[in-house]
Design an enzyme around this catalytic site. Structure first.
Site, PDB file in Angstrom:
ATOM      1  CG  HIS A 188      -2.016  -1.028   1.111  1.00  0.00           C
ATOM      2  ND1 HIS A 188      -2.618  -1.612   2.202  1.00  0.00           N
ATOM      3  CD2 HIS A 188      -2.618  -1.591   0.027  1.00  0.00           C
ATOM      4  CE1 HIS A 188      -3.533  -2.475   1.802  1.00  0.00           C
ATOM      5  NE2 HIS A 188      -3.546  -2.472   0.484  1.00  0.00           N
ATOM      6  CD  GLU A 227      -2.709  -9.451   8.210  1.00  0.00           C
ATOM      7  OE1 GLU A 227      -2.792  -9.894   9.373  1.00  0.00           O
ATOM      8  OE2 GLU A 227      -1.944  -8.518   7.888  1.00  0.00           O
TER       9      GLU A 227
END
Length: 732
Positions: free
Chosen positions: A42, A122
C-alpha cells in the site's frame, strides 16, 4: 532553540513486505515481468517504481500475465484452489506470520474472532481459511467485542478462538484479551500481531512522547501506517505524508515556531511497513533543510498561517484515519481532531467509510474543544447542511428536481437526506394515498421539488407529488401529440365497470368496451380481467378535446367467425349447446364465440308458447344450419326440420291387428303382407288404397278396443288408412 531529527529504527519495510518485493523483483528480472494479485504493497510511489520494472497488478487470477505473485497479505483458500485448478503459474509470497494465522483458524473448532478490519485484504484472507466461514467475525473496537461475546453466551457458544491482524494496535489488543477472558475463561487466544509491528508501534509511542512534531510516512490506505499516526497524535502534532514532496514546509515552520523555551527539541520520523527506505531518506532530507534554514522569519510565517480554533469555527480538515465509530482528522494544530460517525452525514444509514476516505480534505465545524487533552470534536454534516440549504434554495428558484434518501418516517411526513441537509416532506406531498403506508418509502430514493426554504432556520420542505404530477403532465402531452388510430399499447387495468374496463396507457386512461374485450360472450368484464392485469390494446378512436380514447383488445386472427365459416355451411347438421333462452327462441353455442338462434318456431314441430317448456340452458341438441348471414354474423338453426325428416314408426296396436289379419288371409296374401320396411308418413299416404275392404270394420273395431298411444291432432289427421288384410282375400 534548536531541533534534532530522530528516525525510528523500526521504520520502513517489515520482513514480509521486503520478502514479497524481492520475490517480485527477481521474477520480473528473470522473465521480463510478472503480475501481483492486487497491489503488492500500500504505497503509490513504490507501486509506480515496480511498474517500471514490469511488475503489474491484476484484480483476478484470470487477468495475470506471466507468473502470478500472491502478495504478503495472503488470499482466501478458495483463490489458491482456483489458481491451481486453472494451472496458472504462481508464487505464494504470503508473509509467514500471516500463514501462521491461516493454520490456526483452519484448525479452530467453534467460533473464530479476529481483531482487525474486515475489509482489509489480510483479514479477508484469514476469514477465507476458517473451517466454517459462517462462524467468524472481525471486530475493531472494544464495544464491538463486548456485544459479540454477550451474543455468544446467549446462543450457548462454548468453543472460541481469538486471533489478531498482524498490524493490529498492540494497546488495543491487550484490552481485547482482558475483555475476552472476563467473559470466557476457556477462550483460546493467539497473540498473532507481528513482532515487527508491535516494536514499530512501541517505538512510535516513545518517540512521539518526546517529540515536538512527528512525521509519519506511508500510504494513506496502509492499515499499519494509519495506526502509527493515531498513536503519535496522542502526544504531539502529526504530519501524515506519502513521501517527502508532500510535506507542507510552511505548516512545519508554524508548528516549530509555536514551541516555547530553549534547549533542543526533537522531530520524529517513522514509517509504515509499506514504506521503502528511499522515501524515509527523502523525508529526512527535506526536514533537515527546513530546520537549517536560518533566513526564515518564523513569526512572519505565524502571522500568515496561524489558524484560531474555537467552537463554531469552520475549518479545513485532512482525514488521516477512518474507523467504524469516527474519522480522525488533522487540523494543522496540536489538537487531535475527531468527527463522530453521526456527525459525518445526515443519513444515519451511511457508514464513515462511505462518507470520507483517508486523504480527503473536508470542511468541518468545531463543536467542542478539550484543551487539557488536546482534542477537538468537529461536525461535517453541519457544514454540509449549510451548503445544502443554499443548494436547495437555488434548486427551488430554478424549479429543479432533487434526489435524496428517505431516512425517517416522522409525525406528519418523512425526512429525506439530500445534498447534505434534511428535507421534510409532508404526508400530503409524498404521493402516498391516505390509506397507504409511509413506511414503504423508508430507505428508498425519491425525487422531489423544493417548495419552501428558510435559510435562517435551515429548514427545507419538499414535494414528491409535484414531481409525479409534472411527469404525468409530460407523459400526457407526449401521448396526445403522438397518438394515432391503430397504435398499440400494453396498459394496466385501473378500474372495471359493467360496460367495460379503463386501462392506463401511461398518464392517460383509455376504455375498452365489454364487447371489445373478447370474442366470447360474457356477462361482466370481471369474468376475464382483474385490476392490475396487463392488457395488449390498440386505439380504435380518440377525441383530444374531450381527452377520450376508445380501445380495442380483440385480435382479428382470433375471430371465431372466421373459423366457423371455414368449417361449417348451410344444411350442416351439428351438435350445439343451449346457452340462453329468450321469449323468441334459444341461443345455442356452435363453437366458442359463435352462437346460433333457434327461433321459437324452429324448436318443435308442435306449436309452443314458451321455449323453456322444451329446452333448458345446458342442453346438448342436434340442430340443422338453415341460414348463414355473413354480413350480420347471424346464424339460424332448426330442430323442427330434423323432426319432420325423421321416420315415423307404426304403433304397436296397428302392428298387432296387421299380424292378426295376416294369419286369417291365404298364404299368398300373408306372404305379401309379411313385415315390411318402415315407411315415412308421406309414402304411406301415397300408397294407401282408395277403398276399404269389408273386413276393415272388424279391424277398426279391434283397434278401438285396444289401448292407443296418444297422438297430436295433426298426427291424427295425417294418419294413413291402412288396408285390412282380409279385404284382399275377399276380392280373390
Amino acid at each position: 532553540m534548536s531541533f534534532e531529527i530522530k528516525v525510528a529504527k523500526t521504520a520502513g519495510f517489515c520482513f514480509g513486505v521486503r520478502r514479497a518485493v524481492e520475490i517480485a523483483e527477481k521474477e520480473a528480472a528473470k522473465h521480463g515481468g510478472c503480475t501481483t494479485l492486487g497491489p503488492l504493497i500500500h504505497n503509490e510511489a513504490e507501486i509506480a517504481r515496480l511498474n517500471g520494472l514490469g511488475i503489474m497488478t491484476a484484480d483476478s487470477p484470470d487477468g495475470a500475465k506471466g507468473t502470478l505473485i500472491i502478495r504478503s497479505h495472503g488470499v482466501p483458500a478458495r483463490v489458491t484452489d482456483y489458481i491451481e485448478e486453472k494451472g496458472y503459474p504462481y508464487i505464494d509470497a504470503t508473509c509467514p506470520f500471516v500463514k501462521k494465522i491461516h493454520g490456526i483458524v483452519a484448525k479452530a473448532e467453534g467460533y473464530v474472532i479476529i481483531a482487525g478490519d474486515a475489509a482489509h485484504p489480510e483479514v479477508e484472507g484469514i476469514i477465507g481459511h476458517c473451517s466454517d466461514p459462517g462462524k467468524v467475525t472481525a471486530v475493531q473496537s472494544a464495544d464491538e467485542l463486548e456485544d459479540l461475546l454477550k451474543q455468544m453466551k446467549t446462543v450457548g457458544q462454548n468453543a472460541l478462538t481469538m486471533v489478531a491482524q498482524t498490524t493490529f494496535n498492540s494497546a488495543k489488543w491487550k484490552s481485547f484479551q482482558e475483555i475476552a477472558r472476563k467473559h470466557y475463561t476457556n477462550i483460546s487466544i493467539f497473540d498473532t500481531i507481528c513482532s515487527a509491528t508491535a516494536e514499530r508501534q512501541e517505538e512510535a509511542e516513545r518517540l512521539s512522547a518526546e517529540a515536538s512534531l512527528m512525521i509519519v510516512a506511508g500510504g494513506k490506505n496502509s492499515s499499519n501506517t494509519q495506526k502509527l499516526a493515531q498513536i503519535c497524535q496522542k502526544h504531539c502534532p502529526v504530519l501524515f505524508v506519502q513521501r517527502g514532496s508532500d510535506i507542507d514546509k510552511a505548516a512545519v515552520r508554524l508548528l516549530l515556531t509555536e514551541e516555547k523555551g530553549g534547549g533542543t527539541r526533537n522531530i520524529g520520523i517513522t514509517a509504515g511497513a509499506s514504506t521503502p527506505a528511499y522515501i524515509i531518506k527523502e523525508v529526512h532530507s527535506i526536514m533537515s533543510e527546513i530546520i537549517k534554514d536560518e533566513d526564515i522569519d518564523f513569526m512572519a510565517e505565524v502571522d500568515k498561517t496561524f489558524k484560531k480554533v474555537y467552537i463554531g469555527n469552520r475549518v479545513k480538515a485532512y482525514v488521516v484515519a477512518v474507523n467504524s465509530n469516527e474519522a480522525v482528522v488533522d487540523l494543522g494544530t496540536k489538537h487531535s481532531g475527531y468527527i463522530p460517525a453521526d456527525e459525518l452525514s445526515q443519513n444515519p444509514n451511511d457508514k464513515p467509510e462511505d462518507v470520507v476516505k483517508v486523504g480527503d480534505e473536508i470542511d468541518a465545524i468545531v463543536t467542542s474543544i478539550n484543551d487539557a487533552e488536546g482534542v477537538v470534536t468537529l461536525s461535517k454534516k453541519r457544514v454540509d447542511s449549510v451548503l445544502g440549504v443554499e443548494k436547495m434554495s437555488a434548486a427551488m428558484e430554478a424549479n429543479e428536481t432533487v434526489e435524496g434518501d428517505v431516512t425517517a418516517v416522522v409525525k406528519g411526513g418523512i425526512i429525506v437526506a439530500a445534498n447534505g441537509t434534511r428535507v421534510f416532506i409532508p404526508a400530503s406531498q409524498t404521493g402516498v394515498p391516505r390509506e397507504g403506508k409511509l413506511d414503504n418509502l423508508l430507505k428508498t430514493k425519491v425525487r422531489f421539488k423544493v417548495i419552501e426554504v428558510t435559510e435562517a432556520r435551515g429548514r427545507v420542505v419538499g414535494s414528491i407529488r409535484m414531481v409525479n404530477k409534472e411527469e404525468r403532465d409530460a407523459k400526457r402531452a407526449a401521448f396526445w401529440e403522438n397518438i394515432e388510430v391503430g397504435q398499440k399499447f400494453t396498459g394496466e387495468v385501473k378500474s372495471i365497470e359493467s360496460y367495460g374496463v379503463f386501462v392506463d396507457l401511461g398518464g392517460v386512461d383509455g376504455m375498452v368496451h365489454s364487447s371489445e374485450l373478447t370474442w366470447s360472450r360474457i356477462k361482466h368484464p370481471k369474468e376475464i380481467v382483474n385490476i392490475g392485469d396487463k392488457l395488449d390494446v390498440f386505439v380504435k378512436s380518440f377525441d383530444p378535446d374531450k381527452k377520450r380514447v376508445s380501445l380495442g383488445c380483440k385480435k382479428d386472427e382470433d375471430n371465431p367467425w372466421l373459423k366457423f365459416e371455414q368449417e361449417y355451411a348451410e344444411g350442416d347438421v351439428i351438435d350445439a349447446k343451449v346457452v340462453s333462452i329468450t321469449p323468441f327462441g334459444a341461443f345455442a353455442q356452435i363453437i366458442p364465440g359463435v352462437d346460433g338462434l333457434i327461433h321459437i318456431s324452429q324448436v318443435s314441430n308442435e306449436r309452443i308458447n314458451n321455449v323453456a317448456q322444451v329446452l333448458t340452458v345446458g342442453d346438448e341438441v342436434k340442430v340443422k344450419i338453415i341460414e348463414i348471414n355473413s354480413e350480420a354474423n347471424r346464424i339460424s338453426l332448426s330442430i323442427r326440420v330434423l323432426l319432420e325428416d325423421a321416420p315415423v314408426e307404426d304403433a304397436p296396436e296397428e302392428e298387432a291387428a296387421e299380424e292378426a289379419a295376416v294369419e286369417e288371409a291365404p298364404a299368398e296374401v300373408a306372404e305379401e303382407e309379411a313385415p315390411k320396411p318402415k315407411r315415412t308418413r308421406k309414402k304411406k299416404e301415397e300408397e294407401a288404397p282408395a277403398e276399404e275392404a269389408p273386413a276393415e270394420e272388424a279391424a277398426e273395431a279391434a283397434e278401438e278396443e285396444a289401448p292407443k298411444p296418444k297422438r297430436t291432432r295433426k298426427k291424427k289427421e295425417e294418419a294413413p288408412v291402412e288396408e285390412a288384410p282380409a279385404e284382399e282375400a275377399t276380392e280373390e
